[in-house]
Design a protein around this motif. Structure first.
Motif, PDB file in Angstrom:
ATOM      1  N   UNK A  63       0.886  -1.076   0.028  1.00 21.49           N
ATOM      2  CA  UNK A  63       0.136  -0.089   0.037  1.00 21.49           C
ATOM      3  C   UNK A  63       1.035   1.247  -0.196  1.00 21.49           C
ATOM      4  N   UNK A  64       2.171   1.150   1.014  1.00 19.47           N
ATOM      5  CA  UNK A  64       2.636   2.315   0.867  1.00 19.47           C
ATOM      6  C   UNK A  64       3.482   2.580  -0.496  1.00 19.47           C
ATOM      7  N   UNK A  65       4.045   1.545  -1.019  1.00 21.73           N
ATOM      8  CA  UNK A  65       4.731   1.431  -2.273  1.00 21.73           C
ATOM      9  C   UNK A  65       3.943   2.140  -3.431  1.00 21.73           C
ATOM     10  N   UNK A  66       2.537   1.644  -3.747  1.00 20.94           N
ATOM     11  CA  UNK A  66       1.569   1.888  -4.585  1.00 20.94           C
ATOM     12  C   UNK A  66       1.388   3.631  -4.202  1.00 20.94           C
ATOM     13  N   UNK A  67       0.939   3.844  -3.044  1.00 22.16           N
ATOM     14  CA  UNK A  67       0.896   5.313  -2.567  1.00 22.16           C
ATOM     15  C   UNK A  67       1.855   6.156  -3.048  1.00 22.16           C
ATOM     16  N   UNK A  68       3.063   5.747  -2.797  1.00 25.10           N
ATOM     17  CA  UNK A  68       4.286   6.597  -3.262  1.00 25.10           C
ATOM     18  C   UNK A  68       4.233   6.870  -4.666  1.00 25.10           C
ATOM     19  N   UNK A  69       4.106   5.801  -5.551  1.00 28.18           N
ATOM     20  CA  UNK A  69       3.961   5.969  -6.986  1.00 28.18           C
ATOM     21  C   UNK A  69       2.891   6.803  -7.586  1.00 28.18           C
ATOM     22  N   UNK A  70       1.592   6.793  -6.667  1.00 27.49           N
ATOM     23  CA  UNK A  70       0.636   7.556  -7.212  1.00 27.49           C
ATOM     24  C   UNK A  70       0.956   9.108  -6.960  1.00 27.49           C
ATOM     25  N   UNK A  71       1.366   9.333  -5.549  1.00 30.68           N
ATOM     26  CA  UNK A  71       1.652  10.575  -5.250  1.00 30.68           C
ATOM     27  C   UNK A  71       2.856  11.113  -6.430  1.00 30.68           C
ATOM     28  N   UNK A  72       3.821  10.401  -6.953  1.00 33.78           N
ATOM     29  CA  UNK A  72       4.627  11.015  -7.584  1.00 33.78           C
ATOM     30  C   UNK A  72       4.060  11.314  -8.968  1.00 33.78           C
ATOM     31  N   UNK A  73       3.296  10.556  -9.475  1.00 32.19           N
ATOM     32  CA  UNK A  73       2.489  10.779 -10.753  1.00 32.19           C
ATOM     33  C   UNK A  73       1.620  11.973 -10.566  1.00 32.19           C
ATOM     34  N   UNK A  74       0.818  11.954  -9.332  1.00 34.02           N
ATOM     35  CA  UNK A  74       0.086  13.462  -9.221  1.00 34.02           C
ATOM     36  C   UNK A  74       0.945  14.484  -9.277  1.00 34.02           C
ATOM     37  N   UNK A  75       1.911  14.569  -8.689  1.00 37.71           N
ATOM     38  CA  UNK A  75       2.976  15.582  -8.458  1.00 37.71           C
ATOM     39  C   UNK A  75       3.403  15.934 -10.036  1.00 37.71           C
ATOM     40  N   UNK A  76       3.622  14.867 -10.729  1.00 37.27           N
ATOM     41  CA  UNK A  76       4.181  15.377 -12.278  1.00 37.27           C
ATOM     42  C   UNK A  76       2.894  15.874 -12.870  1.00 37.27           C
ATOM     43  N   UNK A  77       1.775  15.239 -12.918  1.00 36.99           N
ATOM     44  CA  UNK A  77       0.684  15.856 -13.639  1.00 36.99           C
ATOM     45  C   UNK A  77       0.257  17.052 -13.170  1.00 36.99           C
ATOM     46  N   UNK A  78       0.445  17.564 -11.987  1.00 35.27           N
ATOM     47  CA  UNK A  78      -0.020  18.919 -11.528  1.00 35.27           C
ATOM     48  C   UNK A  78       1.237  19.759 -11.576  1.00 35.27           C
ATOM     49  N   UNK A  79       2.435  19.429 -12.216  1.00 36.56           N
ATOM     50  CA  UNK A  79       3.645  20.580 -11.984  1.00 36.56           C
ATOM     51  C   UNK A  79       3.347  21.589 -13.154  1.00 36.56           C
ATOM     52  N   UNK A  80       2.259  21.305 -14.307  1.00 34.29           N
ATOM     53  CA  UNK A  80       2.136  22.434 -14.932  1.00 34.29           C
ATOM     54  C   UNK A  80       1.421  23.610 -14.242  1.00 34.29           C
ATOM     55  N   UNK A  81       0.783  23.432 -13.075  1.00 37.38           N
ATOM     56  CA  UNK A  81      -0.015  24.452 -12.408  1.00 37.38           C
ATOM     57  C   UNK A  81       0.746  24.950 -11.249  1.00 37.38           C
ATOM     58  N   UNK A  82       0.623  26.332 -11.094  1.00 35.54           N
ATOM     59  CA  UNK A  82       1.221  26.865  -9.898  1.00 35.54           C
ATOM     60  C   UNK A  82       0.712  26.512  -8.512  1.00 35.54           C
ATOM     61  N   UNK A  83       1.214  26.637  -7.432  1.00 33.22           N
ATOM     62  CA  UNK A  83       0.650  26.427  -6.136  1.00 33.22           C
ATOM     63  C   UNK A  83      -0.805  26.867  -5.884  1.00 33.22           C
ATOM     64  N   UNK A  84      -0.888  28.274  -6.492  1.00 30.43           N
ATOM     65  CA  UNK A  84      -2.118  28.695  -6.245  1.00 30.43           C
ATOM     66  C   UNK A  84      -3.170  28.267  -7.176  1.00 30.43           C
ATOM     67  N   UNK A  85      -2.927  27.811  -8.428  1.00 25.26           N
ATOM     68  CA  UNK A  85      -3.723  27.302  -9.385  1.00 25.26           C
ATOM     69  C   UNK A  85      -4.188  26.019  -8.851  1.00 25.26           C
TER      70      UNK A  85
END
Length: 83
Positions: A43-65
């Motif tokens: 669960x921890x391994x999968x969660x970390x992978x999902x978090x990394x992917x989410x961060x990559x997907x959202x990188x195009x947006x600023x923190x405010x966005x």
């Protein structure tokens, strides 16, 4: 999730050693589901992978966005839940 789908999902996790089911001590119709150590690690391994992917997907947006998008999604979810 449909009850039958949940049972199949739990059966698979049980076979893989990721969860264990124990009878409820006072309700014979119910079970208590616990993550095993292996299940928690996975669960921890999968969660970390999902978090990394989410961060990559959202990188195009600023923190405010990102914050604004989350606020709008929360409003939409509340609206849909209210029916």
């Amino acid at each position: 999730m449909e009850k039958s789908s949940l049972v199949l999902f739990l059966d698979a996790l049980d076979r893989e050693g990721r969860v264990e089911r124990c009878r409820h001590p006072t309700d014979r119709r119910a079970h208590i589901v616990h993550l095993t150590d292996e299940g928690a690690a996975r669960f921890e391994q999968v969660g970390l992978g999902l978090y990394r992917q989410q961060q990559e997907n959202l990188a195009v947006l600023s923190e405010a966005e990102q914050a604004e998008m989350i606020e709008m999604m929360d409003r939409l979810t509340a609206h849909l839940a209210a029916g």
